[in-house]
Design a protein around this motif. Sequence first.
Motif, PDB file in Angstrom:
ATOM      1  N   GLU A  91       0.824  -1.197   0.000  1.00 13.10           N
ATOM      2  CA  GLU A  91       0.000   0.000   0.000  1.00 13.10           C
ATOM      3  C   GLU A  91       0.863   1.253   0.000  1.00 13.10           C
ATOM      4  OE1 GLU A  91      -2.547  -0.299   3.327  1.00 13.10           O
ATOM      5  OE2 GLU A  91      -3.771  -1.929   2.496  1.00 13.10           O
ATOM      6  N   GLU A  92       1.942   1.240   0.804  1.00 12.68           N
ATOM      7  CA  GLU A  92       2.828   2.398   0.842  1.00 12.68           C
ATOM      8  C   GLU A  92       3.497   2.604  -0.504  1.00 12.68           C
ATOM      9  OE1 GLU A  92       5.503   1.683   3.996  1.00 12.68           O
ATOM     10  OE2 GLU A  92       4.063   2.167   5.587  1.00 12.68           O
ATOM     11  N   LEU A  93       3.880   1.511  -1.161  1.00 16.45           N
ATOM     12  CA  LEU A  93       4.510   1.619  -2.473  1.00 16.45           C
ATOM     13  C   LEU A  93       3.531   2.188  -3.481  1.00 16.45           C
ATOM     14  CD1 LEU A  93       6.968   1.062  -4.246  1.00 16.45           C
ATOM     15  CD2 LEU A  93       6.076  -1.229  -4.662  1.00 16.45           C
ATOM     16  N   ASP A  94       2.288   1.679  -3.450  1.00 16.32           N
ATOM     17  CA  ASP A  94       1.275   2.190  -4.368  1.00 16.32           C
ATOM     18  C   ASP A  94       0.988   3.649  -4.100  1.00 16.32           C
ATOM     19  OD1 ASP A  94       1.114  -0.263  -5.517  1.00 16.32           O
ATOM     20  OD2 ASP A  94      -0.651  -0.922  -4.400  1.00 16.32           O
ATOM     21  N   GLU A  95       0.946   4.005  -2.817  1.00 18.82           N
ATOM     22  CA  GLU A  95       0.636   5.377  -2.450  1.00 18.82           C
ATOM     23  C   GLU A  95       1.735   6.321  -2.908  1.00 18.82           C
ATOM     24  OE1 GLU A  95      -1.774   8.303  -0.492  1.00 18.82           O
ATOM     25  OE2 GLU A  95      -2.101   6.247  -1.176  1.00 18.82           O
ATOM     26  N   SER A  96       3.032   5.934  -2.720  1.00 21.06           N
ATOM     27  CA  SER A  96       4.143   6.789  -3.076  1.00 21.06           C
ATOM     28  C   SER A  96       4.359   6.867  -4.573  1.00 21.06           C
ATOM     29  CB  SER A  96       5.428   6.299  -2.407  1.00 21.06           C
ATOM     30  OG  SER A  96       5.742   5.004  -2.879  1.00 21.06           O
ATOM     31  N   GLY A  97       3.892   5.846  -5.328  1.00 18.69           N
ATOM     32  CA  GLY A  97       4.126   5.831  -6.766  1.00 18.69           C
ATOM     33  C   GLY A  97       2.863   5.962  -7.583  1.00 18.69           C
ATOM     34  N   SER A 116       1.054  18.394  -2.399  1.00 18.80           N
ATOM     35  CA  SER A 116       1.570  17.829  -1.146  1.00 18.80           C
ATOM     36  C   SER A 116       2.964  17.223  -1.287  1.00 18.80           C
ATOM     37  CB  SER A 116       0.606  16.759  -0.629  1.00 18.80           C
ATOM     38  OG  SER A 116       0.634  15.610  -1.471  1.00 18.80           O
ATOM     39  N   LEU A 117       3.477  17.106  -2.503  1.00 16.42           N
ATOM     40  CA  LEU A 117       4.775  16.459  -2.703  1.00 16.42           C
ATOM     41  C   LEU A 117       5.904  17.254  -2.070  1.00 16.42           C
ATOM     42  CD1 LEU A 117       4.437  15.327  -6.439  1.00 16.42           C
ATOM     43  CD2 LEU A 117       4.343  13.878  -4.408  1.00 16.42           C
ATOM     44  N   GLU A 118       6.862  16.524  -1.521  1.00 15.05           N
ATOM     45  CA  GLU A 118       8.048  17.125  -0.922  1.00 15.05           C
ATOM     46  C   GLU A 118       9.294  16.458  -1.490  1.00 15.05           C
ATOM     47  OE1 GLU A 118       7.897  19.732   0.831  1.00 15.05           O
ATOM     48  OE2 GLU A 118       5.753  19.788   1.321  1.00 15.05           O
ATOM     49  N   VAL A 119      10.449  17.022  -1.175  1.00 17.61           N
ATOM     50  CA  VAL A 119      11.718  16.490  -1.676  1.00 17.61           C
ATOM     51  C   VAL A 119      11.870  15.026  -1.272  1.00 17.61           C
ATOM     52  CG1 VAL A 119      14.232  16.652  -1.515  1.00 17.61           C
ATOM     53  CG2 VAL A 119      12.853  18.733  -1.668  1.00 17.61           C
ATOM     54  N   GLY A 120      12.200  14.180  -2.252  1.00 14.08           N
ATOM     55  CA  GLY A 120      12.396  12.760  -1.993  1.00 14.08           C
ATOM     56  C   GLY A 120      11.185  11.908  -2.319  1.00 14.08           C
ATOM     57  N   ASP A 121       9.997  12.521  -2.506  1.00 13.18           N
ATOM     58  CA  ASP A 121       8.798  11.753  -2.821  1.00 13.18           C
ATOM     59  C   ASP A 121       8.883  11.199  -4.246  1.00 13.18           C
ATOM     60  OD1 ASP A 121       7.764  12.248  -0.365  1.00 13.18           O
ATOM     61  OD2 ASP A 121       6.406  13.852  -1.003  1.00 13.18           O
ATOM     62  N   TYR A 122       8.252  10.030  -4.442  1.00 16.29           N
ATOM     63  CA  TYR A 122       8.240   9.368  -5.746  1.00 16.29           C
ATOM     64  C   TYR A 122       6.858   9.486  -6.384  1.00 16.29           C
ATOM     65  CZ  TYR A 122      12.659   7.177  -4.385  1.00 16.29           C
ATOM     66  OH  TYR A 122      13.955   6.959  -4.002  1.00 16.29           O
ATOM     67  N   GLN A 126      10.716  20.665  -8.864  1.00 16.41           N
ATOM     68  CA  GLN A 126      11.624  20.132  -9.879  1.00 16.41           C
ATOM     69  C   GLN A 126      11.660  18.620  -9.706  1.00 16.41           C
ATOM     70  OE1 GLN A 126      13.333  21.735 -12.426  1.00 16.41           O
ATOM     71  NE2 GLN A 126      13.725  19.627 -13.078  1.00 16.41           N
ATOM     72  N   VAL A 127      11.252  17.897 -10.743  1.00 13.21           N
ATOM     73  CA  VAL A 127      11.127  16.442 -10.664  1.00 13.21           C
ATOM     74  C   VAL A 127      12.143  15.799 -11.602  1.00 13.21           C
ATOM     75  CG1 VAL A 127       9.574  14.496 -11.031  1.00 13.21           C
ATOM     76  CG2 VAL A 127       8.683  16.637 -10.114  1.00 13.21           C
ATOM     77  N   ASN A 128      12.859  14.803 -11.103  1.00 10.64           N
ATOM     78  CA  ASN A 128      13.868  14.101 -11.895  1.00 10.64           C
ATOM     79  C   ASN A 128      13.349  12.743 -12.342  1.00 10.64           C
ATOM     80  OD1 ASN A 128      15.767  16.230 -11.270  1.00 10.64           O
ATOM     81  ND2 ASN A 128      16.047  15.269  -9.269  1.00 10.64           N
ATOM     82  N   PHE A 129      13.628  12.382 -13.593  1.00  6.09           N
ATOM     83  CA  PHE A 129      13.275  11.062 -14.104  1.00  6.09           C
ATOM     84  C   PHE A 129      14.408  10.098 -13.764  1.00  6.09           C
ATOM     85  CE2 PHE A 129      10.551  13.035 -17.715  1.00  6.09           C
ATOM     86  CZ  PHE A 129       9.560  13.318 -16.786  1.00  6.09           C
ATOM     87  N   LEU A 130      14.115   9.099 -12.971  1.00  5.49           N
ATOM     88  CA  LEU A 130      15.147   8.170 -12.509  1.00  5.49           C
ATOM     89  C   LEU A 130      15.696   7.346 -13.669  1.00  5.49           C
ATOM     90  CD1 LEU A 130      13.434   6.925  -9.225  1.00  5.49           C
ATOM     91  CD2 LEU A 130      15.021   8.825  -9.533  1.00  5.49           C
ATOM     92  N   GLY A 131      17.017   7.200 -13.698  1.00  5.73           N
ATOM     93  CA  GLY A 131      17.654   6.410 -14.742  1.00  5.73           C
ATOM     94  C   GLY A 131      17.829   7.151 -16.053  1.00  5.73           C
ATOM     95  N   GLN A 132      17.453   8.430 -16.100  1.00  7.26           N
ATOM     96  CA  GLN A 132      17.572   9.229 -17.316  1.00  7.26           C
ATOM     97  C   GLN A 132      18.638  10.315 -17.123  1.00  7.26           C
ATOM     98  OE1 GLN A 132      15.968   8.315 -20.010  1.00  7.26           O
ATOM     99  NE2 GLN A 132      14.678   6.793 -18.995  1.00  7.26           N
TER     100      GLN A 132
END
Length: 225
Positions: free
Chosen positions: A62-68, A107-113, A143-149
Amino acid sequence: MKKLAFPVLVLALGAGYFFWLKNQPAPESQSAKLPEPKMVVDRVPVEAASSGVAEEVATAEEELDESGRPLWSESELAKEFLHENDRLPVDLKGETYLEIDVEMLRSLEVGDYIDIDLPGIEGSYDAQVGEVEQHASGNKSLQVNFLGQARLHGATFTIGKNSVYAQLNTPAGSYSLEAQDGYAWIAPNGALISNHVEKHDKDMSSEAERKKTWNDNDVPLNDFE
């Protein structure tokens, strides 16, 4: 007198032997055995342990689904709303209409996915918030970063009271997004530029008459200060 002494002696010896025998421990085969103490093992019942593990796994999922969870989904309702309320630029082209979760974005903060799924592109981008700026006006920039890019690939969101503006740069191309009251359009920048040039080529010529085409009393599309 001597005749009575012998029977009395025999009785005395018999009584003594009887009391002596009575006080002797019983043979091993006849003695009562106490039950051996059972070893007590402190352990969680199997069902309870299994239930606990299942709950932990469910909570993690649930936490994974919520964060992503995704930011938006395609919507015909968004198209109807933006057209009916005249919230579209005149040179819009190649757009897709979305319903966007503005409160989650705010509501997003630094480090959120988050997951970013762009129309026309298979799959989605796993993204992480790298920077957050809170403006004095109450607006918020992400500012959002695309992981692996590569570092140049990512997205910038500016969230106002009722509006959202974004620029997204992906390996497949760049996109612009505008939202009003949770309803948004998103379009490739190449299509927007192409349509803008096509519509304004004639107006850009030196002979073209310059006329004011807007009303100062119109309410602007954005609410940014």
